[in-house]
Write an enzyme that holds these catalytic residues in place. Structure first.
Site, PDB file in Angstrom:
ATOM      1  N   CYS A 103      13.132  10.772   8.136  1.00  0.00           N
ATOM      2  CA  CYS A 103      12.889  10.200   9.466  1.00  0.00           C
ATOM      3  C   CYS A 103      14.101  10.387  10.366  1.00  0.00           C
ATOM      4  O   CYS A 103      13.976  10.552  11.563  1.00  0.00           O
ATOM      5  CB  CYS A 103      12.544   8.731   9.341  1.00  0.00           C
ATOM      6  SG  CYS A 103      13.722   7.841   8.324  1.00  0.00           S
ATOM      7  N   LYS A 140       0.881  -1.187   0.000  1.00  0.00           N
ATOM      8  CA  LYS A 140       0.000   0.000   0.000  1.00  0.00           C
ATOM      9  C   LYS A 140       0.909   1.225   0.000  1.00  0.00           C
ATOM     10  O   LYS A 140       1.653   1.472   0.957  1.00  0.00           O
ATOM     11  CB  LYS A 140      -0.878  -0.027   1.255  1.00  0.00           C
ATOM     12  CG  LYS A 140      -2.226   0.639   1.123  1.00  0.00           C
ATOM     13  CD  LYS A 140      -2.203   2.133   0.978  1.00  0.00           C
ATOM     14  CE  LYS A 140      -1.989   2.866   2.282  1.00  0.00           C
ATOM     15  NZ  LYS A 140      -1.824   4.331   2.064  1.00  0.00           N
ATOM     16  N   GLU A 149       8.912  15.855  15.977  1.00  0.00           N
ATOM     17  CA  GLU A 149       9.400  15.676  14.617  1.00  0.00           C
ATOM     18  C   GLU A 149       8.709  16.729  13.744  1.00  0.00           C
ATOM     19  O   GLU A 149       7.502  16.655  13.522  1.00  0.00           O
ATOM     20  CB  GLU A 149       9.034  14.270  14.145  1.00  0.00           C
ATOM     21  CG  GLU A 149       9.678  13.906  12.856  1.00  0.00           C
ATOM     22  CD  GLU A 149       9.342  12.477  12.422  1.00  0.00           C
ATOM     23  OE1 GLU A 149       8.167  12.094  12.529  1.00  0.00           O
ATOM     24  OE2 GLU A 149      10.257  11.781  11.966  1.00  0.00           O
ATOM     25  N   GLU A 209       9.184   0.993  11.059  1.00  0.00           N
ATOM     26  CA  GLU A 209      10.214   2.028  10.891  1.00  0.00           C
ATOM     27  C   GLU A 209       9.501   3.357  11.079  1.00  0.00           C
ATOM     28  O   GLU A 209       8.713   3.767  10.223  1.00  0.00           O
ATOM     29  CB  GLU A 209      10.815   1.967   9.474  1.00  0.00           C
ATOM     30  CG  GLU A 209      11.577   0.705   9.170  1.00  0.00           C
ATOM     31  CD  GLU A 209      12.913   0.612   9.887  1.00  0.00           C
ATOM     32  OE1 GLU A 209      13.316   1.592  10.548  1.00  0.00           O
ATOM     33  OE2 GLU A 209      13.529  -0.462   9.799  1.00  0.00           O
TER      34      GLU A 209
HETATM   35  N1  LIG Z   1      12.119   5.025  10.197  1.00  0.00           N
HETATM   36  C1  LIG Z   1      12.089   5.072   8.878  1.00  0.00           C
HETATM   37  O1  LIG Z   1      12.766   4.325   8.174  1.00  0.00           O
HETATM   38  C2  LIG Z   1      11.200   6.065   8.203  1.00  0.00           C
HETATM   39  C3  LIG Z   1      11.374   6.320   6.853  1.00  0.00           C
HETATM   40  C4  LIG Z   1      10.547   7.245   6.233  1.00  0.00           C
HETATM   41  C5  LIG Z   1       9.550   7.897   6.973  1.00  0.00           C
HETATM   42  N2  LIG Z   1       9.402   7.625   8.278  1.00  0.00           N
HETATM   43  C6  LIG Z   1       8.393   8.335   9.083  1.00  0.00           C
HETATM   44  O2  LIG Z   1       7.202   8.491   8.336  1.00  0.00           O
HETATM   45  C7  LIG Z   1       6.508   9.668   8.743  1.00  0.00           C
HETATM   46  C8  LIG Z   1       6.106  10.476   7.530  1.00  0.00           C
HETATM   47  O3  LIG Z   1       5.324   9.729   6.715  1.00  0.00           O
HETATM   48  P1  LIG Z   1       3.724   9.865   6.684  1.00  0.00           P
HETATM   49  O4  LIG Z   1       3.312  11.226   7.080  1.00  0.00           O
HETATM   50  O5  LIG Z   1       3.308   9.345   5.374  1.00  0.00           O
HETATM   51  O6  LIG Z   1       3.318   8.898   7.844  1.00  0.00           O
HETATM   52  P2  LIG Z   1       1.885   8.286   8.111  1.00  0.00           P
HETATM   53  O7  LIG Z   1       2.043   7.433   9.308  1.00  0.00           O
HETATM   54  O8  LIG Z   1       0.844   9.311   8.105  1.00  0.00           O
HETATM   55  O9  LIG Z   1       1.604   7.394   6.814  1.00  0.00           O
HETATM   56  C9  LIG Z   1       2.458   6.328   6.445  1.00  0.00           C
HETATM   57  C10 LIG Z   1       1.627   5.302   5.711  1.00  0.00           C
HETATM   58  O10 LIG Z   1       0.670   4.772   6.615  1.00  0.00           O
HETATM   59  C11 LIG Z   1      -0.625   4.832   6.033  1.00  0.00           C
HETATM   60  N3  LIG Z   1      -1.618   4.975   7.095  1.00  0.00           N
HETATM   61  C12 LIG Z   1      -2.075   6.115   7.650  1.00  0.00           C
HETATM   62  N4  LIG Z   1      -3.025   5.823   8.569  1.00  0.00           N
HETATM   63  C13 LIG Z   1      -3.154   4.479   8.586  1.00  0.00           C
HETATM   64  C14 LIG Z   1      -3.983   3.574   9.317  1.00  0.00           C
HETATM   65  N5  LIG Z   1      -4.885   4.002  10.208  1.00  0.00           N
HETATM   66  N6  LIG Z   1      -3.853   2.254   9.095  1.00  0.00           N
HETATM   67  C15 LIG Z   1      -2.948   1.802   8.199  1.00  0.00           C
HETATM   68  N7  LIG Z   1      -2.160   2.604   7.462  1.00  0.00           N
HETATM   69  C16 LIG Z   1      -2.257   3.939   7.666  1.00  0.00           C
HETATM   70  C17 LIG Z   1      -0.545   6.011   5.077  1.00  0.00           C
HETATM   71  O11 LIG Z   1      -1.564   5.934   4.121  1.00  0.00           O
HETATM   72  C18 LIG Z   1       0.856   5.852   4.511  1.00  0.00           C
HETATM   73  O12 LIG Z   1       0.846   4.879   3.491  1.00  0.00           O
HETATM   74  C19 LIG Z   1       7.483  10.409   9.605  1.00  0.00           C
HETATM   75  O13 LIG Z   1       7.119  10.258  10.950  1.00  0.00           O
HETATM   76  C20 LIG Z   1       8.803   9.726   9.334  1.00  0.00           C
HETATM   77  O14 LIG Z   1       9.729   9.826  10.365  1.00  0.00           O
HETATM   78  C21 LIG Z   1      10.202   6.717   8.908  1.00  0.00           C
END
Ligand SMILES: NC(=O)c1ccc[n+]([C@@H]2O[C@H](COP(=O)([O-])OP(=O)(O)OC[C@H]3O[C@@H](n4cnc5c(N)ncnc54)[C@H](O)[C@@H]3O)[C@@H](O)[C@H]2O)c1
Length: 539
Positions: A340, A230, A437, A306
């Protein structure tokens, strides 16, 4: 996050003269401005956007090797962060589409051919795919830039080569995964088989769509699993394009299914699906908690997470200030600050603090912001209005809490989501800009006195993803690398990503590791097979 190539770009930039000769410098700087009052003018971001050199051909869901509409017939827009205008309408997958994709992946796993194919055959398909990625690198780079707003040079010279390298790395693993035989008390022959785990559900974010794609898809396929991926609703395009190439490379239908759609619908359906054997999630810590709970409440599928971070970048008293400034700048501002592991708490020793902040401010003011398709641009727009507003609110909070706004702090232009490179000093540990963050181009600089103090302050967070240490003293480096409670410590470098280096978090930055040999364990089951031996174990 960045990669070896990004680091080499950085080393180049460290040794070359500043980029003041490039076009697109923020305009209207007033050299007489007092601290806190610097203003970037309207600048480059308001210019007519450059037409992306690519067409969007694939907007449907990928299920069982076919591109199909969503069962509901619904679509959603994906937008250009430079303007907010719609790039394309994309099929909006939801629970029913996840069900269709999971049953295709289940069939492909249970009946083959992928898990039953010889590992060498799997490896050859992944290698062929890597070759196709290289062949189509220009289209892929253009799509990624259009959908994310990240600088073209970053994608073309760092991200795409890393994507290709990672797929080749995993292609190389496919025929080297094997179990063990272990000695047992008594006359038993004991084999430990490493088997694919089954159907992997994978959920990725928008900040590195292609790199998150390979971090997830690469190890899962090398181990012989099938996948339902997804993508993030902000950035669905590049994964669809890449997955089409994967099928051209010979990937059998049903092995890799890609669903575009929203988190609470498609993402939640995947996390709670009873027929998904493993879940891998990258995204925010808040969403990580939700998917972990969904996995637990459904079939207790194992989950790797992650998540977010608030990584310290520690500049010690012996630092070469010019190099430290450049590296700290890169650690925070890379990818519009949307990393991240961004070095988002810049701790600077009091003995070099004043010099550091003057130079950090000057470097931020030189940062080249503009249309990401334009050569020489270092920073494009933030991904969307929601993130833009979130970052602007943190800037406001920083000012209200009494941190000193050295430079930046405002929007650039009135179209798209461009934000001035922003530097705060005199930041205190409890301020929101030091604890949360921000995920934007906002550097928070904090002063420290000694190593023990900075260890305690750097660790005083729920996050534990990464840290940067800048020192020429080997003892200080060793002390800090051992004391910091994080998954990666970069010493005198930052964002060095390599296929073989494990990446992941301590504490609320996640569970498990991606990349390297550790990533394979996420996608393997361990099965012990015990058979009696007629003779003693060792004859
Ligand atoms: N640690 C790592 O390797 C790493 C790498 C990249 C990004 N990140 C983190 O990602 C975040 C930024 O990304 P974002 O804003 O897209 O994060 P997010 O958590 O809003 O979304 C990430 C994914 O989760 C999905 N999602 C959202 N709500 C959901 C739910 N209720 N159930 C299942 N899936 C759901 C989204 O559609 C998207 O595909 C930051 O906090 C960043 O630090 C971490």
């Amino acid at each position: 996050m960045a990669y070896r190539r990004v680091s080499s770009l950085l080393s180049r930039s460290l040794s070359s003269s500043p980029v003041t000769s490039l076009l697109l410098l923020p305009q209207g700087r007033n050299s007489s401005c007092a601290r806190g009052l610097h203003r970037f003018g309207t600048a480059v971001a308001v210019e007519e956007p450059i037409k992306p050199p690519v067409q969007v051909n694939q907007t449907q869901l990928l299920i069982n090797g076919q591109f199909v509409d969503a069962a509901s017939g619904k679509t959603f827009p994906t937008s250009d962060p430079r303007t907010g205008e719609v790039i394309a309408s994309v099929a909006e997958g939801d629970k029913e589409d996840i069900n269709r994709a999971v049953s295709a992946a289940r069939k492909a796993f249970d009946e083959g051919p992928w898990p039953k194919m010889s590992p060498y055959e799997r490896s050859k398909i992944i290698y062929r795919f890597a070759d196709l990625l290289e062949k189509h690198k220009d289209e892929l780079a253009a799509l990624e830039v259009w959908d994310t707003g990240k600088p073209y040079e970053q994608v073309a010279s760092a991200e795409i080569p890393t994507l290709v390298r990672l797929f080749r790395y995993y292609a190389g693993w496919a025929d080297k995964i094997h179990g063990l035989t272990v000695p047992a008390d008594g006359p038993h022959h004991v084999q430990v088989l490493h088997e694919p785990i089954g159907v992997a559900g994978q959920i990725i974010p928008w900040n590195f769509p292609l790199l998150m794609y390979v971090w997830k898809v690469g190890p899962a396929l090398a181990c012989g699993n099938t996948i339902v991926l997804k993508t993030a609703e902000q950035t669905p395009l590049s994964a669809l394009y890449a997955s089409q190439l994967f099928h051209e490379a010979g990937l059998p239908p049903g092995v890799l299914n890609v669903i575009s759609g929203y988190g609470p619908t498609a993402g939640a359906a995947l996390a709670s699906h009873m027929d998904v054997d493993k879940l891998a999630f990258t995204g925010s810590t808040d969403t990580g908690k939700i998917v972990l709970e969904l996995a637990a409440r459904s079939n207790l599928k194992p989950v790797t997470l992650e998540l977010g971070g608030k990584s310290p970048f520690i500049v010690c008293e012996d630092a070469n200030v010019d190099r430290a400034v450049e590296l700290a700048h890169f650690a925070l501002f890379f990818n519009q600050g949307q990393c991240c592991c961004a070095g988002s708490r810049t701790f600077v020793h009091e003995s070099v603090y004043d010099e550091f902040i003057e130079k950090a401010k000057a470097r931020a003011m030189r940062r080249v912001v503009g249309d990401p398709f334009r050569k020489g641009v270092e920073q494009g727009p933030q991904i969307d209005l929601e993130q833009f507003e979130k970052v602007m609110n943190y800037i406001k909070a920083g000012i209200e809490c009494g941190a000193i706004l050295e430079t930046g702090g405002e929007r650039i232009g009135s179209k798209g989501y461009y934000i001035q490179p922003t530097v705060f000093t005199d930041v205190k540990d409890g301020m929101p800009i030091a604890t949360d963050e921000i995920f934007g181009p906002v550097q928070s600089i904090l002063k420290f006195r000694d190593v023990n103090e900075v260890i305690q302050r750097a660790n005083a967070t729920h996050y534990g993803l990464a840290a940067g240490v800048f020192t020429s003293d080997i003892d200080t480096a060793n002390t800090l690398t051992r004391a910091l409670r994080v998954g990666t410590v970069w010493v005198n470098c930052f964002d060095v990503f390599d296929a073989a280096i494990p990446f992941g978090g301590f504490k609320m930055s996640g569970h498990g590791r991606e990349k390297g040999i550790y990533s394979l364990n996420n996608y393997l089951q361990v099965k012990a097979v015990v058979t009696p031996l007629k003779n003693p174990a060792w004859l």
